[in-house]
Design a protein around this motif. Structure first.
Motif, PDB file in Angstrom:
ATOM      1  N   TYR A 221      -4.284 -18.504  16.050  1.00 24.56           N
ATOM      2  CA  TYR A 221      -3.669 -18.324  17.363  1.00 24.56           C
ATOM      3  C   TYR A 221      -2.825 -17.054  17.394  1.00 24.56           C
ATOM      4  CZ  TYR A 221       0.509 -20.432  15.215  1.00 24.56           C
ATOM      5  OH  TYR A 221       1.573 -20.711  14.396  1.00 24.56           O
ATOM      6  N   LEU A 222      -2.470 -16.666  18.605  1.00 25.29           N
ATOM      7  CA  LEU A 222      -1.621 -15.497  18.825  1.00 25.29           C
ATOM      8  C   LEU A 222      -0.190 -15.992  19.007  1.00 25.29           C
ATOM      9  CD1 LEU A 222      -1.939 -12.428  19.106  1.00 25.29           C
ATOM     10  CD2 LEU A 222      -2.049 -12.756  21.566  1.00 25.29           C
ATOM     11  N   GLN A 223       0.732 -15.442  18.226  1.00 26.29           N
ATOM     12  CA  GLN A 223       2.137 -15.835  18.311  1.00 26.29           C
ATOM     13  C   GLN A 223       2.927 -14.717  18.986  1.00 26.29           C
ATOM     14  OE1 GLN A 223       3.990 -16.594  14.535  1.00 26.29           O
ATOM     15  NE2 GLN A 223       5.909 -17.194  15.447  1.00 26.29           N
ATOM     16  N   HIS A 224       3.658 -15.070  20.034  1.00 27.23           N
ATOM     17  CA  HIS A 224       4.489 -14.099  20.747  1.00 27.23           C
ATOM     18  C   HIS A 224       5.911 -14.191  20.214  1.00 27.23           C
ATOM     19  CE1 HIS A 224       1.239 -13.345  23.532  1.00 27.23           C
ATOM     20  NE2 HIS A 224       1.051 -14.658  23.571  1.00 27.23           N
ATOM     21  N   LEU A 225       6.473 -13.055  19.838  1.00 27.94           N
ATOM     22  CA  LEU A 225       7.814 -13.023  19.267  1.00 27.94           C
ATOM     23  C   LEU A 225       8.842 -12.628  20.321  1.00 27.94           C
ATOM     24  CD1 LEU A 225       6.777 -11.302  15.933  1.00 27.94           C
ATOM     25  CD2 LEU A 225       7.099 -13.734  16.371  1.00 27.94           C
ATOM     26  N   LYS A 226      10.099 -12.953  20.061  1.00 29.19           N
ATOM     27  CA  LYS A 226      11.176 -12.701  21.018  1.00 29.19           C
ATOM     28  C   LYS A 226      11.326 -11.232  21.367  1.00 29.19           C
ATOM     29  CE  LYS A 226      13.886 -16.723  19.791  1.00 29.19           C
ATOM     30  NZ  LYS A 226      15.118 -17.226  19.214  1.00 29.19           N
ATOM     31  N   ASP A 227      10.979 -10.336  20.449  1.00 27.41           N
ATOM     32  CA  ASP A 227      11.151  -8.902  20.715  1.00 27.41           C
ATOM     33  C   ASP A 227      10.011  -8.324  21.556  1.00 27.41           C
ATOM     34  OD1 ASP A 227       9.027  -8.756  18.959  1.00 27.41           O
ATOM     35  OD2 ASP A 227      10.070  -7.530  17.467  1.00 27.41           O
ATOM     36  N   GLY A 228       9.095  -9.183  22.012  1.00 27.22           N
ATOM     37  CA  GLY A 228       7.995  -8.732  22.861  1.00 27.22           C
ATOM     38  C   GLY A 228       6.726  -8.401  22.096  1.00 27.22           C
ATOM     39  N   SER A 229       6.791  -8.349  20.786  1.00 27.85           N
ATOM     40  CA  SER A 229       5.600  -8.077  19.987  1.00 27.85           C
ATOM     41  C   SER A 229       4.834  -9.375  19.755  1.00 27.85           C
ATOM     42  CB  SER A 229       5.997  -7.432  18.656  1.00 27.85           C
ATOM     43  OG  SER A 229       6.836  -8.306  17.940  1.00 27.85           O
ATOM     44  N   SER A 230       3.676  -9.265  19.156  1.00 28.31           N
ATOM     45  CA  SER A 230       2.893 -10.460  18.854  1.00 28.31           C
ATOM     46  C   SER A 230       2.130 -10.258  17.560  1.00 28.31           C
ATOM     47  CB  SER A 230       1.924 -10.782  20.000  1.00 28.31           C
ATOM     48  OG  SER A 230       1.036  -9.719  20.206  1.00 28.31           O
TER      49      SER A 230
ATOM     50  N   LYS B  25      -0.326  -7.899  15.434  1.00 26.64           N
ATOM     51  CA  LYS B  25      -1.550  -7.768  16.230  1.00 26.64           C
ATOM     52  C   LYS B  25      -2.353  -6.516  15.871  1.00 26.64           C
ATOM     53  CE  LYS B  25      -3.073  -8.379  20.966  1.00 26.64           C
ATOM     54  NZ  LYS B  25      -2.638  -8.556  22.365  1.00 26.64           N
ATOM     55  N   ALA B  26      -1.676  -5.400  15.668  1.00 26.97           N
ATOM     56  CA  ALA B  26      -2.365  -4.138  15.379  1.00 26.97           C
ATOM     57  C   ALA B  26      -3.025  -4.115  13.996  1.00 26.97           C
ATOM     58  CB  ALA B  26      -1.383  -2.969  15.482  1.00 26.97           C
ATOM     59  N   GLN B  27      -2.603  -5.001  13.084  1.00 29.02           N
ATOM     60  CA  GLN B  27      -3.147  -5.001  11.729  1.00 29.02           C
ATOM     61  C   GLN B  27      -4.129  -6.137  11.463  1.00 29.02           C
ATOM     62  OE1 GLN B  27       0.270  -5.157   9.184  1.00 29.02           O
ATOM     63  NE2 GLN B  27       0.691  -2.980   9.397  1.00 29.02           N
ATOM     64  N   TYR B  28      -4.283  -7.048  12.392  1.00 24.70           N
ATOM     65  CA  TYR B  28      -5.081  -8.246  12.121  1.00 24.70           C
ATOM     66  C   TYR B  28      -6.521  -7.925  11.711  1.00 24.70           C
ATOM     67  CZ  TYR B  28      -7.579 -12.571  12.545  1.00 24.70           C
ATOM     68  OH  TYR B  28      -8.389 -13.639  12.275  1.00 24.70           O
ATOM     69  N   GLU B  29      -7.173  -7.032  12.410  1.00 25.58           N
ATOM     70  CA  GLU B  29      -8.573  -6.715  12.086  1.00 25.58           C
ATOM     71  C   GLU B  29      -8.714  -6.214  10.650  1.00 25.58           C
ATOM     72  OE1 GLU B  29     -11.418  -7.326  13.837  1.00 25.58           O
ATOM     73  OE2 GLU B  29     -10.094  -8.374  15.224  1.00 25.58           O
TER      74      GLU B  29
END
Length: 194
Positions: free
Chosen positions: A142-151, A174-178
Motif C-alpha cells: 500500500y501507499l502510506q501518506h506521511l504528515k510532511d506531505g510525502s509518501s 515513493k521515488a525509490q520504490y521501483e
C-alpha cells in the motif's frame, strides 16, 4: 484488538527513531546479485537468526539494528549511506515473537482498517519453508501518506505458525520504490523456519 495491532506499528515507528545500533557483519551465506532499474546492484544474502530458529535474505551492507523486547524482537536494516533514524529511508524491518491472539487470521484485515481503500495497491499470499514444508503467509502492498506531505510504498508480509508470528515490513519512499521492489519481494519470500 486493533489497539494492540496499532501498538505494533507504533513500535516500528519507535524503532526507526532509535534503538541499539549494530552493524550486522557479513555471515557466510548464500548470495545473489540483483540488477535494479537504476543499474544499481543490490546483493542479498541469507542471514541466519540462529538462536531464533529461522533465516531470511537481507541486503548486504545495509546498516542494521536489533532490539529485543519482552514479546517481540525487531530487526531493522536500512539503505547504506543513510542514518537509521531518517523517516524516509528505504528499510526492511523483521519482527518476530511468540504468536499472540491478535496475530490470528484477521491481523491483516485489522491493518487494512487504517488504510484508505484507494491506497491499497495489491495483496496476495506467499510461501515460506518450515522443516522443508511450505506454509502460506499473506502480504499487502500500500501507499502510506506521511504528515510532511510525502509518501512511501509499504509492503507487509505476515506469517504465523503454531508458535511464532513473523512480520516483515518493507518501506521505500515513493521515488525509490521501483528501484527496490524486486529485492523486497525476494526478501519477503525468503523466510525459512527450522
Amino acid at each position: 484488538m486493533f489497539g494492540k495491532i496499532s501498538c505494533c506499528f507504533l513500535l516500528l515507528t519507535a524503532v526507526f527513531a532509535g534503538g541499539y545500533t549494530l552493524v550486522y557483519g557479513a555471515p557466510t551465506a548464500e548470495k545473489k546479485s540483483q540488477p535494479l532499474q537504476t543499474s544499481t546492484i543490490v546483493e542479498t544474502q541469507r542471514v541466519p537468526f540462529e538462536g531464533d530458529g529461522f533465516s531470511i535474505k537481507l541486503p548486504v551492507g545495509w546498516v542494521s539494528q536489533r532490539k529485543d523486547m519482552p514479546k517481540f524482537t525487531v530487526f531493522t536494516c536500512a539503505e547504506p549511506g543513510k542514518r537509521v533514524e531518517t523517516k524516509l529511508q528505504t528499510s526492511i524491518t523483521v519482527m518476530f515473537g511468540k504468536r499472540e491472539k491478535e496475530h490470528d487470521d484477521d491481523f491483516l484485515a485489522n491493518v487494512l482498517k487504517g488504510i484508505a481503500a484507494s491506497d491499497i495497491i495489491e495483496r496476495g499470499t506467499f510461501n515460506a519453508l518450515k522443516n522443508k514444508e511450505k506454509i502460506e503467509g499473506e502480504w499487502i502492498h500500500y501507499l502510506q501518506h506521511l504528515k510532511d506531505g510525502s509518501s512511501g510504498h509499504v509492503t507487509v508480509y505476515l506469517l504465523t505458525d503454531s508458535v511464532t508470528a513473523y512480520i516483515i515490513l518493507c518501506f521505500a519512499p515513493k521515488a525509490q520504490y521501483e528501484t527496490y521492489k524486486d529485492m523486497f519481494r525476494e526478501v519477503g519470500g525468503s523466510l525459512v523456519i527450522k
